[in-house]
Scaffold this motif. Sequence first.
Motif, PDB file in Angstrom:
ATOM      1  N   ASN A 169       0.830  -1.213   0.000  1.00  0.00           N
ATOM      2  CA  ASN A 169       0.000   0.000   0.000  1.00  0.00           C
ATOM      3  C   ASN A 169       0.861   1.258   0.000  1.00  0.00           C
ATOM      4  O   ASN A 169       0.695   2.143   0.839  1.00  0.00           O
ATOM      5  CB  ASN A 169      -0.953   0.015   1.195  1.00  0.00           C
ATOM      6  CG  ASN A 169      -2.017   1.104   1.068  1.00  0.00           C
ATOM      7  OD1 ASN A 169      -2.297   1.589  -0.029  1.00  0.00           O
ATOM      8  ND2 ASN A 169      -2.599   1.496   2.185  1.00  0.00           N
ATOM      9  N   LYS A 170       1.755   1.358  -0.965  1.00  0.00           N
ATOM     10  CA  LYS A 170       2.600   2.539  -1.063  1.00  0.00           C
ATOM     11  C   LYS A 170       1.788   3.715  -1.603  1.00  0.00           C
ATOM     12  O   LYS A 170       1.106   3.610  -2.622  1.00  0.00           O
ATOM     13  CB  LYS A 170       3.794   2.270  -1.980  1.00  0.00           C
ATOM     14  CG  LYS A 170       4.621   1.050  -1.593  1.00  0.00           C
ATOM     15  CD  LYS A 170       5.178   1.134  -0.182  1.00  0.00           C
ATOM     16  CE  LYS A 170       6.327   2.096  -0.086  1.00  0.00           C
ATOM     17  NZ  LYS A 170       6.963   2.044   1.285  1.00  0.00           N
ATOM     18  N   TYR A 171       1.820   4.832  -0.886  1.00  0.00           N
ATOM     19  CA  TYR A 171       1.157   6.075  -1.289  1.00  0.00           C
ATOM     20  C   TYR A 171      -0.349   5.893  -1.508  1.00  0.00           C
ATOM     21  O   TYR A 171      -0.953   6.533  -2.368  1.00  0.00           O
ATOM     22  CB  TYR A 171       1.808   6.654  -2.550  1.00  0.00           C
ATOM     23  CG  TYR A 171       3.300   6.838  -2.398  1.00  0.00           C
ATOM     24  CD1 TYR A 171       3.807   7.885  -1.639  1.00  0.00           C
ATOM     25  CD2 TYR A 171       4.186   5.939  -2.986  1.00  0.00           C
ATOM     26  CE1 TYR A 171       5.177   8.034  -1.470  1.00  0.00           C
ATOM     27  CE2 TYR A 171       5.560   6.097  -2.817  1.00  0.00           C
ATOM     28  CZ  TYR A 171       6.048   7.151  -2.066  1.00  0.00           C
ATOM     29  OH  TYR A 171       7.409   7.293  -1.898  1.00  0.00           O
ATOM     30  N   GLY A 172      -0.959   5.002  -0.726  1.00  0.00           N
ATOM     31  CA  GLY A 172      -2.406   4.790  -0.828  1.00  0.00           C
ATOM     32  C   GLY A 172      -2.838   4.040  -2.066  1.00  0.00           C
ATOM     33  O   GLY A 172      -4.016   4.040  -2.421  1.00  0.00           O
ATOM     34  N   ARG A 173      -1.899   3.344  -2.733  1.00  0.00           N
ATOM     35  CA  ARG A 173      -2.215   2.704  -4.013  1.00  0.00           C
ATOM     36  C   ARG A 173      -3.137   1.498  -3.858  1.00  0.00           C
ATOM     37  O   ARG A 173      -3.855   1.154  -4.808  1.00  0.00           O
ATOM     38  CB  ARG A 173      -0.928   2.291  -4.736  1.00  0.00           C
ATOM     39  CG  ARG A 173      -0.137   3.475  -5.241  1.00  0.00           C
ATOM     40  CD  ARG A 173       1.080   3.067  -6.069  1.00  0.00           C
ATOM     41  NE  ARG A 173       1.073   3.844  -7.312  1.00  0.00           N
ATOM     42  CZ  ARG A 173       0.600   3.420  -8.449  1.00  0.00           C
ATOM     43  NH1 ARG A 173       0.125   2.188  -8.556  1.00  0.00           N
ATOM     44  NH2 ARG A 173       0.599   4.185  -9.513  1.00  0.00           N
ATOM     45  N   PHE A 174      -3.120   0.847  -2.712  1.00  0.00           N
ATOM     46  CA  PHE A 174      -3.999  -0.317  -2.557  1.00  0.00           C
ATOM     47  C   PHE A 174      -5.461   0.105  -2.670  1.00  0.00           C
ATOM     48  O   PHE A 174      -6.237  -0.510  -3.411  1.00  0.00           O
ATOM     49  CB  PHE A 174      -3.765  -1.018  -1.216  1.00  0.00           C
ATOM     50  CG  PHE A 174      -4.734  -2.148  -0.975  1.00  0.00           C
ATOM     51  CD1 PHE A 174      -4.523  -3.393  -1.553  1.00  0.00           C
ATOM     52  CD2 PHE A 174      -5.881  -1.959  -0.216  1.00  0.00           C
ATOM     53  CE1 PHE A 174      -5.428  -4.427  -1.370  1.00  0.00           C
ATOM     54  CE2 PHE A 174      -6.788  -2.987  -0.025  1.00  0.00           C
ATOM     55  CZ  PHE A 174      -6.560  -4.222  -0.604  1.00  0.00           C
ATOM     56  N   ASP A 175      -5.856   1.120  -1.932  1.00  0.00           N
ATOM     57  CA  ASP A 175      -7.252   1.570  -1.970  1.00  0.00           C
ATOM     58  C   ASP A 175      -7.641   2.030  -3.376  1.00  0.00           C
ATOM     59  O   ASP A 175      -8.762   1.777  -3.841  1.00  0.00           O
ATOM     60  CB  ASP A 175      -7.475   2.704  -0.970  1.00  0.00           C
ATOM     61  CG  ASP A 175      -7.334   2.248   0.473  1.00  0.00           C
ATOM     62  OD1 ASP A 175      -7.506   1.042   0.733  1.00  0.00           O
ATOM     63  OD2 ASP A 175      -7.040   3.098   1.341  1.00  0.00           O
TER      64      ASP A 175
END
Length: 572
Positions: free
Chosen positions: A386-392
């Motif tokens: 989840n780097k830099y909110g990429r997962f969401d």
Amino acid sequence: MGDEAMWKIFVGILLSMVMPSLSNLIANGDFETGNREPWTCSVAKCEILDDETKYLAITERTAEWSGIKQFLPVEGFASNDDLKVAFNFSAKSPEAITANWKIKVTKSEETKYFVIYTGHIDNQEWETIFEYITLPTFILGSDEVQFYLEVTPGNADIDLDNISLGPEDEGNWEEEANDRIDRLRKRNVEINLNIDAVNSEDLQMEIEQKNHKFPFGTAVKSNRIADCYNSNTDDLYCEFVRDNFNWLVDSYRMKWRPMEPSEGVIETEVPDKMIDWAHSYGKTVRGHALLWAKRSNNPDWVQSLYGEDLKTALFNRVDFAIKHYEEYNVPHWDVINEMVDEGAENHTFFLDHTGDLQIREKVFKHAKELSPDTLFFVNDYGIILNKYGRFDLYQEQIRELLAAGAPIDAIGLQSHIHGEDLVDVNAIKYHVDQLWEEFKLPIWVTEFDWNAGKEVEMGDHSFHAEQVENFYRLMFSHEAVNGILMWALNILDDNSDLPNKAGESYQRLYHEEWRSSQMIQATPEGNGFRGFLGDYSLKLIKGSDVLVEMEFTLDADLEIICSGDASNVICT
């Protein structure tokens, strides 16, 4: 008691039941002391409010960095295990915001800044956020660590509560992973011996597992493979690829930019030879990638196209690539690579230049109509940690594409892990679990590597080997994961093409721990073994004589019956 207070109490009880107990590195994260210390407040109004439970209200902000910060105890970061933490906070805001929690680390007069969590909050009610985080290795041996929050927009108000940051408990994760591997990746083989005038105790069974059913793959430099194909001689690079993987992907030359550098000038000779070489050794090659969402990764002549001209070009590209490589039995394609729109360059080239907000799902639908049996993937980076909110963002993108009818067959997780990060098994499993539980689509690791950019020194690759082994053990044990492919292949020495310690660790898994070759002494009570899925050979031996030899495929529990006499044994 107000509804908001009741909700916060309920969330707190729920978190205590389902989330790990934390040894909190954050002081006064619940603000129940009634004062702010040791938090400091910069260019904002920060006050403790009490609505049955206390929380921090931050108002009158004027910049993204306006808000709170505190110093963390550096003695809390003594080893790599201390860098794997669980992070939790509750927040609400009257408007949609992006929250970036960061740390400022000072060590030996050098200062670095790291984003440790990015989240998007668009709920005016309390929202509780939990995430596993891997802190950067630079923090070890540091002199000072400051923890702070930046919020966009810079003038947005935000309320905070229940801020906690503490070590994970990984438990007996390896034992649990090995149990899952045994259950998911192995099956039983029962061998019944009914051979006249032969004492079963005089027999031995030589079992050789010839290959794996599970895809263990790597990206390759197709020009180097094509050179081996042309010379009909495998050099050390080709030998390593040949002997240690059963799936391949071209790291570059099947992408649009190199394949069609000028409009209508299509170059496929090198990847075609790579695939022919792979097929000669019984390997499968997946396609990467039909299109790429960033403008700069498209052919130069494409980057200036707009509207119908761009649509014509991109659909022609999809048509040619799929049809050409159907002849080479390419079973997978990443459709539009890296669509998550986060980073210095936007990932919306096709949306912006066609002006068609449905262009992505149209491409998926067109590809599926063209080749119904091919599996079509989304594929992106920064997801598993989840780097830099990429997962969401990825999760929401998949939801939107599926809702629009895009025929997504599988989810690709690139899994490039930077050298400042670790293979955090809790964090990775947490995110893979969420994707699997929501979408129930096959998940493939498409581009795994660790420290490929050499962000940290490799040393003798011992630590690298640990990261490789932990990653493979975790992913091979997950029911959702249908295949694992490496990318940078930095498990080979740059100069000699011989395996380094990370390569040796991978080989040990692939050839030894996860392979079921063995010699079995026959007994009257019964014979058999539990083996990894794949193709096998069986030799039934008496003394120096091989009575019979057979091949079989293990993809479900299997019974083999060997009957006859010493001069004529038949196994079925």
